[in-house]
Design an enzyme around this catalytic site. Structure first.
Site, short mmCIF file in Angstrom:
data_model
loop_
_atom_site.label_atom_id
_atom_site.label_comp_id
_atom_site.label_asym_id
_atom_site.label_seq_id
_atom_site.Cartn_x
_atom_site.Cartn_y
_atom_site.Cartn_z
N ARG A 1 0.81 -1.22 0.00
CA ARG A 1 0.00 0.00 0.00
C ARG A 1 0.84 1.27 0.00
O ARG A 1 0.49 2.27 -0.63
CB ARG A 1 -0.92 -0.02 1.23
CG ARG A 1 -1.67 1.27 1.51
CD ARG A 1 -2.40 1.19 2.85
NE ARG A 1 -1.49 0.88 3.94
CZ ARG A 1 -0.74 1.79 4.57
NH1 ARG A 1 -0.78 3.05 4.18
NH2 ARG A 1 0.05 1.42 5.57
N GLU B 1 1.34 4.74 24.82
CA GLU B 1 0.37 4.44 23.77
C GLU B 1 -0.71 3.51 24.28
O GLU B 1 -1.90 3.70 24.00
CB GLU B 1 1.08 3.83 22.56
CG GLU B 1 0.13 3.54 21.40
CD GLU B 1 0.75 2.70 20.32
OE1 GLU B 1 0.45 2.95 19.13
OE2 GLU B 1 1.51 1.76 20.64
N TRP C 1 2.37 8.32 16.15
CA TRP C 1 1.17 8.47 15.32
C TRP C 1 1.17 9.76 14.50
O TRP C 1 0.19 10.04 13.80
CB TRP C 1 -0.08 8.42 16.20
CG TRP C 1 -0.49 7.03 16.57
CD1 TRP C 1 -0.21 6.37 17.74
CD2 TRP C 1 -1.23 6.12 15.77
NE1 TRP C 1 -0.75 5.10 17.71
CE2 TRP C 1 -1.39 4.92 16.51
CE3 TRP C 1 -1.79 6.19 14.49
CZ2 TRP C 1 -2.06 3.81 16.02
CZ3 TRP C 1 -2.48 5.08 14.00
CH2 TRP C 1 -2.60 3.92 14.77
N TYR D 1 -8.46 1.87 17.30
CA TYR D 1 -8.11 1.10 18.48
C TYR D 1 -8.97 1.39 19.71
O TYR D 1 -9.98 0.75 19.94
CB TYR D 1 -6.62 1.31 18.81
CG TYR D 1 -5.71 0.67 17.79
CD1 TYR D 1 -5.56 -0.71 17.72
CD2 TYR D 1 -5.01 1.44 16.87
CE1 TYR D 1 -4.73 -1.30 16.77
CE2 TYR D 1 -4.18 0.87 15.91
CZ TYR D 1 -4.05 -0.50 15.88
OH TYR D 1 -3.24 -1.08 14.94
N ARG E 1 -14.56 -19.15 26.56
CA ARG E 1 -13.73 -19.01 25.36
C ARG E 1 -14.06 -17.71 24.62
O ARG E 1 -13.78 -17.58 23.43
CB ARG E 1 -13.94 -20.22 24.45
CG ARG E 1 -13.49 -21.54 25.09
CD ARG E 1 -13.65 -22.71 24.15
NE ARG E 1 -15.04 -23.05 23.91
CZ ARG E 1 -15.75 -23.93 24.63
NH1 ARG E 1 -15.19 -24.53 25.66
NH2 ARG E 1 -17.00 -24.20 24.33
N CYS F 1 -3.95 -2.89 13.09
CA CYS F 1 -3.02 -3.96 12.74
C CYS F 1 -3.06 -5.04 13.81
O CYS F 1 -3.32 -6.19 13.52
CB CYS F 1 -1.61 -3.40 12.59
SG CYS F 1 -1.43 -2.23 11.23
N ARG G 1 -3.05 -8.64 11.92
CA ARG G 1 -3.31 -8.88 10.49
C ARG G 1 -2.14 -8.46 9.63
O ARG G 1 -1.90 -9.02 8.56
CB ARG G 1 -4.57 -8.14 10.04
CG ARG G 1 -4.39 -6.63 10.11
CD ARG G 1 -5.41 -5.84 9.32
NE ARG G 1 -5.12 -4.42 9.42
CZ ARG G 1 -4.39 -3.73 8.56
NH1 ARG G 1 -3.89 -4.32 7.49
NH2 ARG G 1 -4.17 -2.44 8.73
N ASP H 1 4.76 -4.83 10.73
CA ASP H 1 6.08 -4.32 10.39
C ASP H 1 7.03 -4.86 11.46
O ASP H 1 7.08 -4.37 12.58
CB ASP H 1 6.03 -2.79 10.40
CG ASP H 1 7.39 -2.13 10.24
OD1 ASP H 1 8.41 -2.85 10.16
OD2 ASP H 1 7.43 -0.88 10.22
N ASN I 1 4.61 -3.75 19.69
CA ASN I 1 3.40 -4.57 19.85
C ASN I 1 3.59 -5.63 20.91
O ASN I 1 2.67 -5.91 21.70
CB ASN I 1 3.02 -5.22 18.52
CG ASN I 1 2.75 -4.24 17.41
OD1 ASN I 1 3.14 -4.46 16.26
ND2 ASN I 1 2.10 -3.12 17.72
#
Length: 318
Positions: free
Chosen positions: A37, A75, A97, A139, A180, A200, A220, A223, A231
């Protein structure tokens, strides 16, 4: 694939960070080269998995380059606040951001305002920030205020009460730990087009085994060079906070990636980082237990035994 060990007890035990470095090497050497993209291009693999033991305060904080963990923590607290404007982050010196609203400003106004000047206007001018600093319903908005709609008669609908997924998961962990359905989801199909960047790290699922709480994060798009270290720390921090709130010990963080990639213009980072040896066992200390998940502050977190190697800088793809 190697998995994280409880501790680095001997020279024969692979360091937990080897998983990350092995993934980076596999992507760079074997990944499918593709146009993405951003127009920069990536090498990508699909369907990667990493696992880390969070017991005894361990935290997957990458040591082969410095990761600014306080930025990731700020964050995460911003996500939990439900905020979608970058101004609270800017006021704390968090820059991660800034590129997205700046790109929108330049695109929509045609003004050639550089990034630093744009961020300074966000900092100093609340009205400007209100108009140009918002990222859309990203988010945290979905985490704590997922929109609902209810009939208003004559075929019309009005906005209903928002759904606080985070509080719901905490309640279900306390009341029905064997469920679950302990899930926090960010992928709201109806609102993706309004987001500066669709989520993401989109799905967090929690699992109780005995007295330990584990988390599986599905991402999904990832980077690996710039995003994944943040993350991993963010997901570990969220797991630790939730575990503390519900009276459980931390278990494992399982990370799963869909399109897991390295940008072609990150070659210098990849080469340098793969030449380094991981070392150390960072630990994350929670200094207190606030009344709710929403009452943590940056001063509540301390990282100890973290002696990373030098930062490796690379451009962010927007």
């Amino acid at each position: 694939m190697a998995t994280a060990s409880p501790a680095n007890d001997s020279a024969d035990t692979p360091h937990w960070e080897r998983q990350y470095l092995d993934l980076m090497r596999r992507i760079w050497e074997e990944g499918d080269e593709r146009v993405d993209r951003t127009g920069i291009g990536t090498r990508s693999v699909f369907g990667a998995t990493l696992r880390f033991d969070l017991g005894n305060d361990r935290v997957p904080l990458i040591t082969t380059k410095r990761v600014y963990w306080k930025t990731a923590a700020r964050e995460m607290l911003w996500f939990l606040s439900g905020e979608t404007n970058i101004r609270p982050l800017v006021l704390q010196g968090v820059k991660i951001w800034n590129e997205w609203p700046h790109a929108r400003y330049v695109r929509e106004t045609g003004e050639d305002l550089d990034l630093d000047a744009f961020v300074e206007r966000i900092r100093e001018d609340e009205d400007f920030a209100r108009e140009w600093g918002d990222l859309g319903p990203v988010y945290g908005k979905q985490w704590v205020d997922w929109p609902t709609y209810e009939p208003a008669g004559e075929g019309l609908y009005r906005r209903g009460p928002g759904i606080d997924q985070v509080s719901g998961v905490i309640a279900s962990l306390r009341d029905n730990p064997g469920s679950r359905r302990h899930i926090v989801e960010g992928w709201n199909v109806a609102e993706l087009d309004r987001m500066a960047l669709p989520p993401c790290h989109k799905t967090y699922q929690f699992h109780v085994a005995g007295d330990r709480l584990s988390c599986l994060l599905y991402q999904r798009s990832c980077d690996v060079a710039l995003g994944l270290p943040f993350n991993l720390f963010g997901a570990a921090l969220l797991t630790r906070m939730i575990a503390q709130q519900v009276g459980l010990e931390p278990g494992h963080l399982v990370w799963s990636g869909g399109d897991t990639h390295l940008y072609l213009n990150h070659e210098h980072l990849v080469t340098e980082q793969l030449s380094r040896e991981p070392d150390g066992e960072p630990r994350l200390i929670l200094q207190r237990k606030p009344p709710t998940i929403f009452d943590y502050a940056i001063g509540d977190f301390e990282v100890v035994d973290y002696t990373p190697q030098a930062p490796i800088r690379a451009p962010v793809a927007v």
